[in-house]
Design a protein around this motif. Sequence first.
Motif, PDB file in Angstrom:
ATOM      1  N   GLU A 152       0.808  -1.223   0.000  1.00 15.82           N
ATOM      2  CA  GLU A 152       0.000   0.000   0.000  1.00 15.82           C
ATOM      3  C   GLU A 152       0.843   1.275   0.000  1.00 15.82           C
ATOM      4  O   GLU A 152       0.449   2.300  -0.554  1.00 15.82           O
ATOM      5  N   ASP A 153       2.019   1.214   0.656  1.00 15.54           N
ATOM      6  CA  ASP A 153       2.820   2.430   0.807  1.00 15.54           C
ATOM      7  C   ASP A 153       3.777   2.670  -0.352  1.00 15.54           C
ATOM      8  O   ASP A 153       4.645   3.535  -0.268  1.00 15.54           O
ATOM      9  N   GLN A 154       3.641   1.910  -1.445  1.00 17.60           N
ATOM     10  CA  GLN A 154       4.549   2.082  -2.581  1.00 17.60           C
ATOM     11  C   GLN A 154       3.828   2.569  -3.842  1.00 17.60           C
ATOM     12  O   GLN A 154       4.234   2.271  -4.966  1.00 17.60           O
ATOM     13  N   VAL A 155       2.771   3.325  -3.629  1.00 18.00           N
ATOM     14  CA  VAL A 155       1.997   3.851  -4.764  1.00 18.00           C
ATOM     15  C   VAL A 155       2.861   4.746  -5.649  1.00 18.00           C
ATOM     16  O   VAL A 155       2.670   4.813  -6.871  1.00 18.00           O
ATOM     17  N   ASP A 156       3.835   5.436  -5.046  1.00 17.57           N
ATOM     18  CA  ASP A 156       4.720   6.305  -5.833  1.00 17.57           C
ATOM     19  C   ASP A 156       5.448   5.513  -6.918  1.00 17.57           C
ATOM     20  O   ASP A 156       5.529   5.944  -8.073  1.00 17.57           O
ATOM     21  N   GLU A 157       5.969   4.348  -6.550  1.00 17.20           N
ATOM     22  CA  GLU A 157       6.680   3.529  -7.526  1.00 17.20           C
ATOM     23  C   GLU A 157       5.717   2.926  -8.546  1.00 17.20           C
ATOM     24  O   GLU A 157       6.052   2.785  -9.722  1.00 17.20           O
ATOM     25  N   HIS A 158       4.512   2.564  -8.100  1.00 25.45           N
ATOM     26  CA  HIS A 158       3.521   2.031  -9.036  1.00 25.45           C
ATOM     27  C   HIS A 158       3.197   3.071 -10.100  1.00 25.45           C
ATOM     28  O   HIS A 158       3.160   2.758 -11.301  1.00 25.45           O
ATOM     29  N   ASN A 159       2.981   4.312  -9.683  1.00 28.91           N
ATOM     30  CA  ASN A 159       2.652   5.379 -10.632  1.00 28.91           C
ATOM     31  C   ASN A 159       3.817   5.696 -11.552  1.00 28.91           C
ATOM     32  O   ASN A 159       3.628   6.025 -12.730  1.00 28.91           O
ATOM     33  N   LEU A 160       5.037   5.619 -11.013  1.00 31.40           N
ATOM     34  CA  LEU A 160       6.223   5.859 -11.831  1.00 31.40           C
ATOM     35  C   LEU A 160       6.301   4.834 -12.961  1.00 31.40           C
ATOM     36  O   LEU A 160       6.526   5.187 -14.126  1.00 31.40           O
ATOM     37  N   ILE A 161       6.097   3.566 -12.633  1.00 33.34           N
ATOM     38  CA  ILE A 161       6.171   2.507 -13.645  1.00 33.34           C
ATOM     39  C   ILE A 161       5.072   2.686 -14.687  1.00 33.34           C
ATOM     40  O   ILE A 161       5.313   2.607 -15.894  1.00 33.34           O
ATOM     41  N   ARG A 162       3.856   2.943 -14.227  1.00 36.18           N
ATOM     42  CA  ARG A 162       2.742   3.127 -15.166  1.00 36.18           C
ATOM     43  C   ARG A 162       2.974   4.340 -16.069  1.00 36.18           C
ATOM     44  O   ARG A 162       2.574   4.346 -17.233  1.00 36.18           O
ATOM     45  N   GLY A 163       3.632   5.367 -15.533  1.00 38.26           N
ATOM     46  CA  GLY A 163       3.922   6.547 -16.335  1.00 38.26           C
ATOM     47  C   GLY A 163       4.845   6.247 -17.495  1.00 38.26           C
ATOM     48  O   GLY A 163       4.751   6.869 -18.563  1.00 38.26           O
ATOM     49  N   TYR A 164       5.737   5.275 -17.328  1.00 34.13           N
ATOM     50  CA  TYR A 164       6.686   4.920 -18.387  1.00 34.13           C
ATOM     51  C   TYR A 164       6.158   3.818 -19.306  1.00 34.13           C
ATOM     52  O   TYR A 164       6.426   3.816 -20.502  1.00 34.13           O
ATOM     53  N   LEU A 165       5.436   2.865 -18.725  1.00 35.23           N
ATOM     54  CA  LEU A 165       5.075   1.673 -19.486  1.00 35.23           C
ATOM     55  C   LEU A 165       3.577   1.500 -19.723  1.00 35.23           C
ATOM     56  O   LEU A 165       3.185   0.777 -20.632  1.00 35.23           O
ATOM     57  N   GLY A 166       2.769   2.105 -18.886  1.00 34.93           N
ATOM     58  CA  GLY A 166       1.334   1.877 -18.990  1.00 34.93           C
ATOM     59  C   GLY A 166       0.903   0.646 -18.221  1.00 34.93           C
ATOM     60  O   GLY A 166      -0.024   0.682 -17.421  1.00 34.93           O
ATOM     61  N   ASN A 167       1.603  -0.476 -18.450  1.00 34.74           N
ATOM     62  CA  ASN A 167       1.235  -1.731 -17.808  1.00 34.74           C
ATOM     63  C   ASN A 167       2.037  -1.989 -16.532  1.00 34.74           C
ATOM     64  O   ASN A 167       3.245  -1.772 -16.487  1.00 34.74           O
ATOM     65  N   LEU A 168       1.349  -2.446 -15.513  1.00 32.99           N
ATOM     66  CA  LEU A 168       1.965  -2.914 -14.279  1.00 32.99           C
ATOM     67  C   LEU A 168       0.980  -3.874 -13.637  1.00 32.99           C
ATOM     68  O   LEU A 168      -0.208  -3.567 -13.517  1.00 32.99           O
ATOM     69  N   ILE A 169       1.464  -5.042 -13.235  1.00 33.57           N
ATOM     70  CA  ILE A 169       0.600  -6.015 -12.571  1.00 33.57           C
ATOM     71  C   ILE A 169       1.030  -6.134 -11.120  1.00 33.57           C
ATOM     72  O   ILE A 169       2.220  -6.311 -10.821  1.00 33.57           O
TER      73      ILE A 169
END
Length: 310
Positions: free
Chosen positions: A86-103
């Motif tokens: 839950e506390d790593q939303v920053d990294e999730h958004n960073l990845i989605r910003g570059y790739l779109g996909n994240l599982i």
Amino acid sequence: MRINKPNFWDGKIGFFSILLFPLSLIVLFLVFLKKKFSKVSNFKIPIICVGNIYIGGTGKTPTSIYIVNELNKMGKNAVIFRKHYEDQVDEHNLIRGYLGNLILSKNRVDGLREIEKSNFDTVIMDDGLQDYKIKKNISIACFNSNQLIGNGLVIPAGPLRESLNSLKNINIVIINGNRNKIFEEKILKINSNLKIFYSYYEPKNLNDFTNQKLLAIAGIGNPENFFSLIEQNNLNIQKKIIYPDHYKFSKEHFQNIIREAEEKNYKIIMTEKDFYKIEKYNFDKVNFLKVELKIADQENFIKVLKDLYD
């Protein structure tokens, strides 16, 4: 996990390291038990795991993004997979910003079983070297040349998740920063089959900060690495503000920082990961240093990835 890294982790072994060493022995014993009794699951889809032994700030997420991009250039359909925290939303958004996909999945084995049913043909598992239940096709350990292994001890006496001997089970080491032949020799004695590569960050928007007095903000695992990158590119830091990794900024808190910058005629510069923490507030006077990770010996690194499919 939020990390306020103690200074003694990266210094010589001293009083606090010795005091905490018995607890580190317990951690090592627990790691041993985890390795011994973990039931290993195999998967039909190739898994490239990008992780670290030094806790935080080694560039594993930018490396994961880099690998996905390179594999997709080869015609693959690769995706980054992470355990959901839950506390790593920053990294999730960073990845989605570059790739779109994240599982994301709260359980790695269950998540990988679901990916097997999808149209993706390769998984880049961002973090998870210490998840011994998963059979990986390639295991990559990331280090930063500024810290390497710190004082060499396992947490809490030092910054390592497990002992350096765990490199026996690693295929590739990627060191972000300058070459260190002594460290290379050290780890090759542990595993002579290791393939060692170096990475570096290439800034993309330096002109946005040239000839400015900067207030630099970092809430990452090793903030000094960010400050060093700024200074290496001849930018002028007037003040540094450090927060724990994955720190959550309130709107009011950051408004106070902006106010201070305006009063002193400073321009704010922060990491892209930190920027994603405050993007929702729509501040127009906050800027981040955009960087792109590069592999120095890219041709040979790509060959290693291709060999996975051959």
